[in-house]
Design a protein around this motif. Structure first.
Motif, PDB file in Angstrom:
ATOM      1  N   VAL A 100       0.846  -1.153  -0.113  1.00 39.42           N
ATOM      2  CA  VAL A 100      -0.092   0.004  -0.106  1.00 39.42           C
ATOM      3  C   VAL A 100       0.821   1.285  -0.174  1.00 39.42           C
ATOM      4  O   VAL A 100       1.670   1.413   0.752  1.00 39.42           O
ATOM      5  CB  VAL A 100      -0.813   0.093   1.262  1.00 39.42           C
ATOM      6  N   PRO A 101       0.537   2.315  -0.568  1.00 38.58           N
ATOM      7  CA  PRO A 101       1.328   3.428  -0.620  1.00 38.58           C
ATOM      8  C   PRO A 101       1.119   4.307   0.656  1.00 38.58           C
ATOM      9  O   PRO A 101       0.154   3.882   1.448  1.00 38.58           O
ATOM     10  CB  PRO A 101       0.787   4.463  -1.755  1.00 38.58           C
ATOM     11  N   GLU A 102       2.047   4.704   1.185  1.00 36.10           N
ATOM     12  CA  GLU A 102       2.260   5.033   2.634  1.00 36.10           C
ATOM     13  C   GLU A 102       1.402   6.092   2.938  1.00 36.10           C
ATOM     14  O   GLU A 102       0.962   6.167   4.201  1.00 36.10           O
ATOM     15  CB  GLU A 102       3.573   5.579   2.876  1.00 36.10           C
ATOM     16  N   HIS A 103       0.874   6.992   1.909  1.00 33.69           N
ATOM     17  CA  HIS A 103      -0.381   7.752   2.314  1.00 33.69           C
ATOM     18  C   HIS A 103      -1.719   7.375   2.133  1.00 33.69           C
ATOM     19  O   HIS A 103      -2.762   8.182   2.339  1.00 33.69           O
ATOM     20  CB  HIS A 103      -0.068   9.214   1.589  1.00 33.69           C
ATOM     21  N   HIS A 104      -1.840   6.229   1.770  1.00 34.48           N
ATOM     22  CA  HIS A 104      -3.056   5.697   1.521  1.00 34.48           C
ATOM     23  C   HIS A 104      -3.817   5.389   2.921  1.00 34.48           C
ATOM     24  O   HIS A 104      -3.073   4.829   3.871  1.00 34.48           O
ATOM     25  CB  HIS A 104      -3.091   4.375   0.572  1.00 34.48           C
ATOM     26  N   PRO A 105      -5.217   5.358   2.899  1.00 34.08           N
ATOM     27  CA  PRO A 105      -5.757   5.160   4.247  1.00 34.08           C
ATOM     28  C   PRO A 105      -5.589   3.854   4.822  1.00 34.08           C
ATOM     29  O   PRO A 105      -5.641   3.452   5.997  1.00 34.08           O
ATOM     30  CB  PRO A 105      -7.253   5.334   3.960  1.00 34.08           C
ATOM     31  N   LEU A 106      -5.350   2.728   4.160  1.00 37.82           N
ATOM     32  CA  LEU A 106      -5.026   1.427   4.383  1.00 37.82           C
ATOM     33  C   LEU A 106      -3.825   1.195   4.899  1.00 37.82           C
ATOM     34  O   LEU A 106      -3.452   0.171   5.595  1.00 37.82           O
ATOM     35  CB  LEU A 106      -5.369   0.257   3.235  1.00 37.82           C
ATOM     36  N   ALA A 107      -2.735   2.145   4.775  1.00 38.95           N
ATOM     37  CA  ALA A 107      -1.592   2.032   5.322  1.00 38.95           C
ATOM     38  C   ALA A 107      -1.462   2.076   6.771  1.00 38.95           C
ATOM     39  O   ALA A 107      -0.398   1.892   7.442  1.00 38.95           O
ATOM     40  CB  ALA A 107      -0.573   3.116   4.800  1.00 38.95           C
ATOM     41  N   ARG A 108      -2.544   2.607   7.236  1.00 39.39           N
ATOM     42  CA  ARG A 108      -2.819   2.746   8.775  1.00 39.39           C
ATOM     43  C   ARG A 108      -3.200   1.359   9.402  1.00 39.39           C
ATOM     44  O   ARG A 108      -3.040   1.138  10.763  1.00 39.39           O
ATOM     45  CB  ARG A 108      -3.527   3.886   9.103  1.00 39.39           C
ATOM     46  N   ARG A 109      -3.680   0.618   8.613  1.00 35.67           N
ATOM     47  CA  ARG A 109      -4.302  -0.806   9.078  1.00 35.67           C
ATOM     48  C   ARG A 109      -3.249  -2.066   9.386  1.00 35.67           C
ATOM     49  O   ARG A 109      -2.018  -2.046   8.394  1.00 35.67           O
ATOM     50  CB  ARG A 109      -5.179  -1.308   7.946  1.00 35.67           C
ATOM     51  N   SER A 110      -3.232  -2.671  10.300  1.00 35.72           N
ATOM     52  CA  SER A 110      -2.519  -3.874  10.509  1.00 35.72           C
ATOM     53  C   SER A 110      -2.815  -5.027   9.727  1.00 35.72           C
ATOM     54  O   SER A 110      -2.099  -5.852   9.172  1.00 35.72           O
ATOM     55  CB  SER A 110      -2.365  -4.248  12.044  1.00 35.72           C
ATOM     56  N   SER A 111      -3.971  -5.256   8.867  1.00 34.57           N
ATOM     57  CA  SER A 111      -4.500  -6.302   8.412  1.00 34.57           C
ATOM     58  C   SER A 111      -5.754  -5.718   7.544  1.00 34.57           C
ATOM     59  O   SER A 111      -6.454  -4.907   7.853  1.00 34.57           O
ATOM     60  CB  SER A 111      -4.885  -7.621   9.147  1.00 34.57           C
TER      61      SER A 111
END
Length: 314
Positions: free
Chosen positions: A172-183
């Motif tokens: 995931v690109p580091e600024h994508h919202p999913l980047a904050r998810r662990s799974s």
């Protein structure tokens, strides 16, 4: 008296069946019968009682079997010792074929393993596509290949040893919202664009990604296909889409977050294998086999959550 004839005797004594023993020895039944008769003539004692329905060891045959098995064991020990000594003096180099950025993770560990055992050994590395590496191994251009298991399961006359296990992760690109998810569940990604490598350049990597998505009910929307892993990572870093690729423990690519996929463990795994020829006259088969297996068993498995090291993406 020769060793081969004694091996025939030992095999027939184990099966007590000429047909099964001959099949095990890859010779004809008449040839086996002739060799046993010649051994009995040479020793001057009957080794087997034969009838139309059974074969049994004579008392002399039973005594002989104990001595023959001990002799064959000692012979194999002597043969292994001699081959190992000869090989240790005759191996000036080891040629290793691999692909992608496996150099930093797996190939480097294998190279260090060889140099620990033979500090003066020359290590020659060949980085190429999976099929080019396989061809190089078959044509004796390389002595050892480091490959994903799927590329070598159908190959014959090769030794294979597991080096480590990889798992598929969402890139995931580091600024994508999913980047904050662990799974992440694959079902959450139906509106996302995906980046892949061309199927011709990385058939297993491409197919693993597509098949995994489809197995969990996701038809991936592939917006871009790339012909090399560097372009692939740049497309993800620039926010053009997500990727799914196998990763190792401590994997790291600047600008990309590795997020675990909530899938069954067995659906995510892929083994990295060391592959080499069973008969390798140049390097000495016995020593090469023993050394590679020792090295592979000392490399820790790399199947934990990624963070901190560059990653192979093919």
């Amino acid at each position: 008296m020769n060793i081969e004839r004694l091996e025939y005797f030992s095999t027939l004594a184990a099966y007590l069946n000429y047909s099964k023993a001959a099949k095990q020895l890859y010779i004809s039944q008449p040839s086996l019968s002739k060799q046993i008769s010649q051994l009995e003539k040479e020793l001057g004692v009957p080794l087997f009682n034969r009838s139309r329905h059974m074969v049994a060891l004579t008392p002399e045959g039973q005594e002989c079997l104990h001595m023959v098995r001990a002799l064959l064991h000692d012979y194999q020990q002597l043969k292994s010792w001699a081959e190992e000594k000869a090989a240790s003096q005759a191996i000036p180099s080891i040629r290793i074929g691999y692909y992608g950025t496996l150099l930093k993770d797996i190939v480097l560990a294998v190279v260090e393993g060889f140099l620990t055992r033979q500090p003066n050994m020359d290590i020659l590395l060949k980085n190429d596509s999976p099929y080019e590496v396989i061809t190089a191994l078959q044509n004796d251009v390389v002595d050892l290949a480091i490959l994903r298991d799927g590329y070598c399961t159908s190959l014959k006359n090769l030794h294979r040893e597991k080096v480590c296990t990889m798992y598929q992760y969402l890139l995931v690109p580091e600024h994508h919202p999913l980047a904050r998810r662990s799974s992440v569940c694959l079902s959450e990604l139906k509106n996302e664009n995906f980046i892949t490598l061309f199927q011709k350049d990385s058939p297993q990597g491409h197919d693993d990604m597509v098949l995994l998505c489809r197995k969990y009910g996701l038809e991936p929307k592939i917006s871009h296909r790339c012909d090399d892993p560097f372009s692939y990572t740049m497309m993800i870093q620039s926010g053009q889409g997500l990727g799914i690729a196998h990763a190792y423990k401590n994997s790291f690519i600047a600008g990309i977050k590795f997020v675990s996929l909530t899938c069954r463990r067995e659906d995510l795994t892929s083994d990295i294998m060391a592959v080499w020829k069973k008969e390798d006259r140049r390097t000495g088969g016995v020593l090469l086999t023993k050394t590679i297996r020792d090295i592979c068993r000392q490399i820790p498995d790399l199947d934990e959550s990624p963070s901190g090291r560059e990653q192979d993406l093919r």
